[in-house]
Write an enzyme that holds these catalytic residues in place. Structure first.
Site, PDB file in Angstrom:
ATOM      1  CB  CYS A 151      -0.947  -0.003   1.192  1.00 30.10           C
ATOM      2  SG  CYS A 151      -1.863  -1.525   1.281  1.00 30.10           S
ATOM      3  CG  HIS A 168      -3.288   3.263   2.365  1.00 29.85           C
ATOM      4  ND1 HIS A 168      -3.866   2.872   1.171  1.00 29.85           N
ATOM      5  CD2 HIS A 168      -3.215   2.135   3.132  1.00 29.85           C
ATOM      6  CE1 HIS A 168      -4.129   1.587   1.222  1.00 29.85           C
ATOM      7  NE2 HIS A 168      -3.753   1.113   2.395  1.00 29.85           N
ATOM      8  CG  ASN A 222      -6.660  -1.124   1.555  1.00 30.85           C
ATOM      9  OD1 ASN A 222      -5.997  -0.708   0.612  1.00 30.85           O
ATOM     10  ND2 ASN A 222      -6.114  -1.552   2.674  1.00 30.85           N
TER      11      ASN A 222
HETATM   12  N1  ACO Z   1     -18.117  -9.420   9.542  1.00 31.92           N
HETATM   13  C1  ACO Z   1     -18.582  -9.711  10.779  1.00 31.92           C
HETATM   14  N2  ACO Z   1     -17.792 -10.072  11.798  1.00 31.92           N
HETATM   15  C2  ACO Z   1     -16.469 -10.146  11.557  1.00 31.92           C
HETATM   16  C3  ACO Z   1     -15.914  -9.866  10.282  1.00 31.92           C
HETATM   17  C4  ACO Z   1     -16.803  -9.482   9.259  1.00 31.92           C
HETATM   18  N3  ACO Z   1     -16.381  -9.171   8.008  1.00 31.92           N
HETATM   19  N4  ACO Z   1     -14.580 -10.015  10.341  1.00 31.92           N
HETATM   20  C5  ACO Z   1     -14.296 -10.392  11.603  1.00 31.92           C
HETATM   21  N5  ACO Z   1     -15.433 -10.462  12.338  1.00 31.92           N
HETATM   22  C6  ACO Z   1     -15.578 -10.819  13.746  1.00 31.92           C
HETATM   23  C7  ACO Z   1     -14.418 -11.608  14.287  1.00 31.92           C
HETATM   24  O1  ACO Z   1     -14.583 -12.963  14.022  1.00 31.92           O
HETATM   25  C8  ACO Z   1     -14.516 -11.303  15.759  1.00 31.92           C
HETATM   26  O2  ACO Z   1     -15.510 -12.096  16.321  1.00 31.92           O
HETATM   27  P1  ACO Z   1     -15.343 -12.712  17.811  1.00 31.92           P
HETATM   28  O3  ACO Z   1     -15.244 -11.510  18.714  1.00 31.92           O
HETATM   29  O4  ACO Z   1     -16.585 -13.526  17.980  1.00 31.92           O
HETATM   30  O5  ACO Z   1     -14.079 -13.514  17.779  1.00 31.92           O
HETATM   31  C9  ACO Z   1     -15.024  -9.861  15.795  1.00 31.92           C
HETATM   32  O6  ACO Z   1     -15.608  -9.613  14.510  1.00 31.92           O
HETATM   33  C10 ACO Z   1     -13.957  -8.838  16.075  1.00 31.92           C
HETATM   34  O7  ACO Z   1     -12.838  -9.071  15.223  1.00 31.92           O
HETATM   35  P2  ACO Z   1     -11.551  -8.195  15.305  1.00 31.92           P
HETATM   36  O8  ACO Z   1     -10.551  -8.723  14.328  1.00 31.92           O
HETATM   37  O9  ACO Z   1     -11.128  -8.076  16.727  1.00 31.92           O
HETATM   38  O10 ACO Z   1     -12.117  -6.804  14.796  1.00 31.92           O
HETATM   39  P3  ACO Z   1     -11.448  -5.383  14.857  1.00 31.92           P
HETATM   40  O11 ACO Z   1     -12.293  -4.497  15.660  1.00 31.92           O
HETATM   41  O12 ACO Z   1      -9.986  -5.471  15.187  1.00 31.92           O
HETATM   42  O13 ACO Z   1     -11.564  -4.905  13.349  1.00 31.92           O
HETATM   43  C11 ACO Z   1     -10.288  -4.682  11.314  1.00 31.92           C
HETATM   44  C12 ACO Z   1     -10.920  -5.648  12.324  1.00 31.92           C
HETATM   45  C13 ACO Z   1     -11.393  -3.861  10.673  1.00 31.92           C
HETATM   46  C14 ACO Z   1      -9.592  -5.514  10.263  1.00 31.92           C
HETATM   47  C15 ACO Z   1      -9.288  -3.759  12.053  1.00 31.92           C
HETATM   48  O14 ACO Z   1      -8.403  -4.517  12.852  1.00 31.92           O
HETATM   49  C16 ACO Z   1      -8.475  -2.948  11.080  1.00 31.92           C
HETATM   50  O15 ACO Z   1      -8.994  -2.122  10.349  1.00 31.92           O
HETATM   51  N6  ACO Z   1      -7.162  -3.125  11.064  1.00 31.92           N
HETATM   52  C17 ACO Z   1      -6.294  -2.423  10.119  1.00 31.92           C
HETATM   53  C18 ACO Z   1      -6.325  -3.189   8.850  1.00 31.92           C
HETATM   54  C19 ACO Z   1      -5.714  -2.426   7.722  1.00 31.92           C
HETATM   55  O16 ACO Z   1      -5.636  -1.224   7.726  1.00 31.92           O
HETATM   56  N7  ACO Z   1      -5.303  -3.206   6.749  1.00 31.92           N
HETATM   57  C20 ACO Z   1      -4.799  -2.753   5.558  1.00 31.92           C
HETATM   58  C21 ACO Z   1      -3.492  -2.034   5.722  1.00 31.92           C
HETATM   59  S1  ACO Z   1      -2.207  -2.578   4.769  1.00 31.92           S
HETATM   60  C22 ACO Z   1      -2.749  -2.638   3.302  1.00 31.92           C
HETATM   61  O17 ACO Z   1      -3.446  -1.752   2.956  1.00 31.92           O
HETATM   62  C23 ACO Z   1      -2.372  -3.808   2.422  1.00 31.92           C
END
Ligand code: ACO
Length: 321
Positions: A111, A248, A278
């Site tokens: 990214c 980004h 993204n």
């Molecule tokens: N729909 C519904 N529920 C979901 C989904 C979904 N799509 N995905 C995960 N869950 C559930 C999980 O299973 C978990 O359930 P549980 O509590 O029963 O175990 C719950 O939601 C919480 O999951 P977390 O992973 O803890 O969710 P979080 O609040 O951390 O959000 C996210 C996840 C959105 C990915 C966040 O961590 C994030 O944005 N991180 C940064 C990611 C990023 O920026 N990536 C790209 C950067 S690099 C690049 O661009 C290549």
């Protein structure tokens, strides 16, 4: 000499999949995705390829720049989803455009790819080796994500953005910062082909994008403000003097957190993540080109472009429009 952006363009696939559609094919919801990320829909390639999206964006950027394809000296595509392992996407786009005098290669910095490419282009322009450069960020991430892993597949989309740069005496790209911490590569990665040579014969498994979302989140909210502060210092500017912060488009909450840390109003941080999700290396040039098309960029505006991604990599630059 500095690199100045003289034309921009963007291209998205024709098909848009909204969160409600995804909730019909996996256990997710519009509420979960939108609340945690700001994403409402993403564009997915059906017939489009990384090469065709890159070419479409590049044609628009070239047209806006007033340059002919033959005038381009250097063509860089930032991508992690090249259609072919070799040749590079850049070589294929060079042929599609008829940019016959351009040296062409890809950059893989996930990214942060467009920022790495911009830094490279600026260095070539500063050295006097090349004058006119075409930069493209293009991705079809939808082929790299695991569509059975709801925690990653909902986050990404396909698309391309492009910018034409030329040498200028004043303004343009006035400061750059790029960085990498390879020791943390496993936080966000996609395995390549395994080795099938006769003395190795590794088990063959398809590699998909794997991410520790919370680690990436923590890394982004810490690193992005720091590298923006660094680049502001280099350019001898204050955050208040910046017109737009183009970040980004990975997560709305990350962007809001950066705005807060820099003590700047959120209105200075334009977003299209709700529409595009993204798009990795394409995210910054798509946002830049859309803002340019909407007439939001004016001569003398000061822009910060900043991003982060797999590697881990990051970067920021100051652009005087
Ligand atoms: N729909 C519904 N529920 C979901 C989904 C979904 N799509 N995905 C995960 N869950 C559930 C999980 O299973 C978990 O359930 P549980 O509590 O029963 O175990 C719950 O939601 C919480 O999951 P977390 O992973 O803890 O969710 P979080 O609040 O951390 O959000 C996210 C996840 C959105 C990915 C966040 O961590 C994030 O944005 N991180 C940064 C990611 C990023 O920026 N990536 C790209 C950067 S690099 C690049 O661009 C290549």
């Amino acid at each position: 000499m500095n690199a100045k952006i003289i034309g921009t363009g963007w291209q998205l696939p024709a098909y848009a999949a909204d969160n409600d559609y995804l909730s019909t094919i996996m256990d997710t919801s519009d509420e979960w995705i939108a609340e945690r990320t700001g994403i409402r829909k993403r564009y997915l390639a059906k017939k489009e390829t990384t090469t065709s999206l890159a070419t479409g964006a590049a044609q628009k950027a070239l047209e806006a720049s007033g340059l002919q394809p033959e005038q381009i000296d250097l063509l860089i595509v930032a991508t992690i989803t090249s259609d072919t392992e070799t040749p590079s996407t850049a070589c294929r786009v060079q042929a599609e455009l008829g940019a016959v005098n351009a040296v062409a290669f890809d950059i893989n910095a996930a990214c942060s790819g467009f920022l790495y490419a911009l830094h490279t282009a600026d260095a070539f322009i500063k050295s006097g080796i090349y004058k006119n450069v075409l930069l493209i960020g293009a991705e079809t991430l939808s082929k790299l994500v695991d569509w059975t892993d709801r925690s990653t597949c909902v986050l990404f989309g396909d698309g391309a953005g492009a910018a034409v740069l030329t040498a200028t005496e004043k303004g343009g790209v006035t400061a750059q910062v790029t960085g990498c911490d390879g020791s943390r590569w496993e936080v966000l990665s996609c395995r390549g082909r395994s080795n099938h040579n006769p003395v190795c014969r590794e088990e063959s498994e398809l590699g998909y994008l794997q991410m520790n979302g919370q680690e990436v989140f923590k890394f982004a909210v810490k690193t992005v403000p720091l590298c923006i502060e660094d680049v502001l210092k280099k350019a001898d500017l204050s955050a208040e003097e910046v017109t737009w912060f183009l970040l980004h488009q990975a997560n709305k909450r990350i962007i809001q957190s950066v705005a807060k840390r820099l003590r700047q109003p959120e209105e200075k941080f334009p977003m299209n993540i709700d529409q595009c999700a993204n798009t990795s290396a394409a995210s910054l040039p798509i946002l830049l080109a859309q803002m340019n098309e909407q007439g939001k960029l004016h001569s003398g505006d000061r822009l910060i472009l900043s991003g982060f991604g797999a590697g881990l990599t990051w970067g920021a630059c100051v652009v005087e429009w």
